[in-house]
Design a protein around this motif. Sequence first.
Motif, PDB file in Angstrom:
ATOM      1  N   UNK A 182       0.880  -0.940   0.378  1.00 37.63           N
ATOM      2  CA  UNK A 182      -0.182  -0.149  -0.030  1.00 37.63           C
ATOM      3  C   UNK A 182       1.205   1.042  -0.113  1.00 37.63           C
ATOM      4  N   UNK A 183       0.276   2.787  -0.229  1.00 37.23           N
ATOM      5  CA  UNK A 183       1.247   3.402  -0.242  1.00 37.23           C
ATOM      6  C   UNK A 183       0.028   4.435   0.593  1.00 37.23           C
ATOM      7  N   UNK A 184       0.506   5.314   1.634  1.00 39.18           N
ATOM      8  CA  UNK A 184       0.153   6.217   2.071  1.00 39.18           C
ATOM      9  C   UNK A 184       0.185   7.781   2.266  1.00 39.18           C
ATOM     10  N   UNK A 185      -0.819   8.279   1.310  1.00 37.71           N
ATOM     11  CA  UNK A 185      -0.351   9.858   1.480  1.00 37.71           C
ATOM     12  C   UNK A 185      -0.979  10.381   2.238  1.00 37.71           C
ATOM     13  N   UNK A 186      -0.485  10.967   2.878  1.00 38.74           N
ATOM     14  CA  UNK A 186      -0.221  12.146   4.096  1.00 38.74           C
ATOM     15  C   UNK A 186      -1.154  13.232   3.696  1.00 38.74           C
ATOM     16  N   UNK A 246      -2.681  17.501   5.420  1.00 38.03           N
ATOM     17  CA  UNK A 246      -2.208  18.112   6.458  1.00 38.03           C
ATOM     18  C   UNK A 246      -3.627  18.171   7.244  1.00 38.03           C
ATOM     19  N   UNK A 247      -4.539  18.186   6.191  1.00 37.22           N
ATOM     20  CA  UNK A 247      -6.756  18.454   6.647  1.00 37.22           C
ATOM     21  C   UNK A 247      -6.746  19.589   6.436  1.00 37.22           C
ATOM     22  N   UNK A 248      -5.551  20.749   6.197  1.00 38.20           N
ATOM     23  CA  UNK A 248      -6.055  22.174   5.825  1.00 38.20           C
ATOM     24  C   UNK A 248      -6.691  22.913   6.820  1.00 38.20           C
ATOM     25  N   UNK A 249      -6.885  23.545   6.518  1.00 37.54           N
ATOM     26  CA  UNK A 249      -7.143  24.841   7.741  1.00 37.54           C
ATOM     27  C   UNK A 249      -8.434  24.394   8.627  1.00 37.54           C
ATOM     28  N   UNK A 250      -9.990  23.520   8.145  1.00 38.19           N
ATOM     29  CA  UNK A 250     -10.531  23.121   8.370  1.00 38.19           C
ATOM     30  C   UNK A 250     -10.887  21.596   8.820  1.00 38.19           C
ATOM     31  N   UNK A 251      -9.388  21.534   8.725  1.00 36.26           N
ATOM     32  CA  UNK A 251      -9.691  19.810   9.610  1.00 36.26           C
ATOM     33  C   UNK A 251     -10.488  19.244  11.029  1.00 36.26           C
ATOM     34  N   UNK A 252     -10.711  20.368  11.769  1.00 38.57           N
ATOM     35  CA  UNK A 252     -11.279  20.616  12.824  1.00 38.57           C
ATOM     36  C   UNK A 252     -12.800  21.472  12.951  1.00 38.57           C
ATOM     37  N   UNK A 253     -13.335  21.777  11.674  1.00 36.70           N
ATOM     38  CA  UNK A 253     -14.429  22.373  12.171  1.00 36.70           C
ATOM     39  C   UNK A 253     -15.746  21.183  11.880  1.00 36.70           C
ATOM     40  N   UNK A 254     -16.941  22.198  11.987  1.00 43.13           N
ATOM     41  CA  UNK A 254     -17.963  20.858  11.296  1.00 43.13           C
ATOM     42  C   UNK A 254     -18.401  21.061  10.231  1.00 43.13           C
ATOM     43  N   UNK A 255     -19.251  20.738   9.445  1.00 44.53           N
ATOM     44  CA  UNK A 255     -19.494  21.085   8.357  1.00 44.53           C
ATOM     45  C   UNK A 255     -20.412  22.229   8.042  1.00 44.53           C
ATOM     46  N   UNK A 278      -5.292  -0.042  -2.828  1.00 49.50           N
ATOM     47  CA  UNK A 278      -3.834  -0.078  -2.430  1.00 49.50           C
ATOM     48  C   UNK A 278      -3.490   1.469  -1.492  1.00 49.50           C
ATOM     49  N   UNK A 279      -4.544   2.402  -2.161  1.00 47.47           N
ATOM     50  CA  UNK A 279      -4.542   3.695  -2.157  1.00 47.47           C
ATOM     51  C   UNK A 279      -4.742   3.834  -0.555  1.00 47.47           C
ATOM     52  N   UNK A 280      -3.961   4.402   0.286  1.00 43.27           N
ATOM     53  CA  UNK A 280      -4.814   5.168   1.509  1.00 43.27           C
ATOM     54  C   UNK A 280      -4.697   6.436   2.130  1.00 43.27           C
ATOM     55  N   UNK A 281      -5.120   7.483   2.993  1.00 40.87           N
ATOM     56  CA  UNK A 281      -4.550   9.070   3.295  1.00 40.87           C
ATOM     57  C   UNK A 281      -4.454   8.523   4.786  1.00 40.87           C
ATOM     58  N   UNK A 282      -3.791   9.460   5.229  1.00 43.53           N
ATOM     59  CA  UNK A 282      -4.333   9.868   6.963  1.00 43.53           C
ATOM     60  C   UNK A 282      -4.031  10.773   6.778  1.00 43.53           C
ATOM     61  N   UNK A 283      -4.880  11.690   7.806  1.00 41.68           N
ATOM     62  CA  UNK A 283      -4.162  13.228   8.002  1.00 41.68           C
ATOM     63  C   UNK A 283      -3.138  13.286   9.621  1.00 41.68           C
ATOM     64  N   UNK A 308      14.329  17.706  15.457  1.00 46.07           N
ATOM     65  CA  UNK A 308      13.177  15.996  16.097  1.00 46.07           C
ATOM     66  C   UNK A 308      12.644  17.006  17.363  1.00 46.07           C
ATOM     67  N   UNK A 309      13.851  17.732  18.387  1.00 41.99           N
ATOM     68  CA  UNK A 309      13.657  18.100  19.369  1.00 41.99           C
ATOM     69  C   UNK A 309      13.056  18.523  19.666  1.00 41.99           C
ATOM     70  N   UNK A 310      12.445  19.993  18.769  1.00 40.05           N
ATOM     71  CA  UNK A 310      11.836  20.804  19.154  1.00 40.05           C
ATOM     72  C   UNK A 310      10.100  20.500  18.561  1.00 40.05           C
ATOM     73  N   UNK A 311      10.447  19.473  17.502  1.00 39.21           N
ATOM     74  CA  UNK A 311       8.938  18.674  16.934  1.00 39.21           C
ATOM     75  C   UNK A 311       7.805  18.135  17.901  1.00 39.21           C
ATOM     76  N   UNK A 312       9.023  17.430  18.586  1.00 36.51           N
ATOM     77  CA  UNK A 312       8.286  16.568  19.604  1.00 36.51           C
ATOM     78  C   UNK A 312       7.560  15.630  19.533  1.00 36.51           C
ATOM     79  N   UNK A 313       6.434  15.844  18.748  1.00 37.67           N
ATOM     80  CA  UNK A 313       5.559  14.549  18.124  1.00 37.67           C
ATOM     81  C   UNK A 313       4.524  14.560  16.513  1.00 37.67           C
ATOM     82  N   UNK A 314       4.825  13.934  16.601  1.00 38.68           N
ATOM     83  CA  UNK A 314       4.036  14.021  15.173  1.00 38.68           C
ATOM     84  C   UNK A 314       2.693  12.909  15.655  1.00 38.68           C
ATOM     85  N   UNK A 315       1.153  13.637  15.104  1.00 40.29           N
ATOM     86  CA  UNK A 315      -0.325  13.441  15.125  1.00 40.29           C
ATOM     87  C   UNK A 315      -0.910  12.558  13.792  1.00 40.29           C
ATOM     88  N   UNK A 316      -2.142  12.075  13.741  1.00 40.54           N
ATOM     89  CA  UNK A 316      -1.879  10.763  12.844  1.00 40.54           C
ATOM     90  C   UNK A 316      -3.912  11.042  13.030  1.00 40.54           C
TER      91      UNK A 316
END
Length: 394
Positions: free
Chosen positions: A173-177, A179-188, A238-243, A292-300
């Motif tokens: 598989x491939x996993x396309x990342x 960002x989720x864009x500016x409305x990632x957490x917005x309601x419809x 085979x094509x996945x997407x992860x935010x 990486x220390x400054x980044x500290x974490x990666x979220x999905x």
Amino acid sequence: MAAEKRRISILGSTGSIGVNTLDVINQLGGRDAFDVQAITGSSNISLLAEQALTSGARLAVTADESRYGELKEALAGSTTEVAAGREALIEAASREADWVMAAIVGIAGLAPTLAAARRGADIALANKECLVSAGELFVNAVAEGGGRLIPVDSEHSAIFQSLEDDQHHAVERIVLTASGGPFRTWTRDKMKGVTADIARAHPNWSMGLKISIGSASMFNKALEMIEAKHLFNLRPEQIEVIVHPQSIIHSMVGYTDGSVLAQLGCPDMRTAIGYALTYPNRPKLDVERLDFAKLARLDFEAPDEVRFPALRLARAALQRGGAQGAVMNGAEETAFQAFCEGRIGFLAMADVVERVMDDMVMFPAATDMEGVFAADAEARRLAAEVITKTEMAA
Ligand code: NDP
Ligand code: MG
């Protein structure tokens, strides 16, 4: 004897990718290392002229015929030849170049990019619409021309870099990342009233208008799913997407042994552009390094296909095949235009695209480029109809 200069052309030099490409060219030696055959733009004449003077481009073309005089005047007395219009774009793309950056936005890029491919240049492909609309016809045209097709889209560059030679059979598989864009957490509900100015503000990447809005609606990711299918010859499942909100992992390849290879970097298109320019070597580039220390974490998080129906539509296009890629692209470009003009709302873009895709489900798969343009034109015609009805109902 001085080393021979690499002959290159940049289609869409005045855009976000084009400007970054010229920056990479400058970092790697500028006029001493590269012989710029042609650059092309459309509305930004002053930038096009400035780029021609600094790069020493032999030919500068604006797609907009009505701007010819302005460009001619801006480059009077220089050695750069000037031309305008669609045919001139194709002529520019057909000039003898070893490497061509395809960075025009939209289906407008298909004919010139094809011309460059048929002539045999290596194609650094930012213009994903070529693959979404023309699919394997485009891949075959590049192969027949004898050049290489090197992805520039950051996700596809990441996959290209994470693919092991001769191990295609072991790719699960491939996993396309995304960002989720500016409305990632917005309601419809909250997304309903957004304008183009709000939607274009991307949290991580600085990009052209079309792709910025496409990141907000996730239509960009939808087009990228179809782009990935054709670039890497994948089955839809085979094509996945992860935010991944930080946009640090640019995409991944999962193998049959459970390994996942990824490419990481700061969100800066110059890395992917530089790789496409020097492939299979790596250039030395002045871009920010990951801390990486400054980044500290990666979220999905899993993508939400209810709030972002574009992903569901891409999956339908992949499963249906036929002309659906060209149809989705043509309808989406038309809906995007109507949204930017304030004629339809943000959420209506997906409704328009879905209607057109459903209406054209039986439209025959293209067997040549005329067929691709026919599907595109019919999708635009139907989309315009749906948009007018939507406006009247509002
Ligand atoms: P921009 O809108 O910034 O630039 C588009 C370029 O195309 C400009 O040079 C523009 O000229 C030219 N252009 C516009 N309309 C036409 C036309 N009708 N005919 C010929 N040329 C035209 O876009 P981006 O640089 O953001 O994107 C370019 C392509 O790369 C798109 O396909 C996009 O999806 C892809 N891409 C972009 C990324 C990014 O980070 N920006 C990342 C990954 C992919 P002018 O400005 O002078 O009018
Ligand atoms: Mg991308």
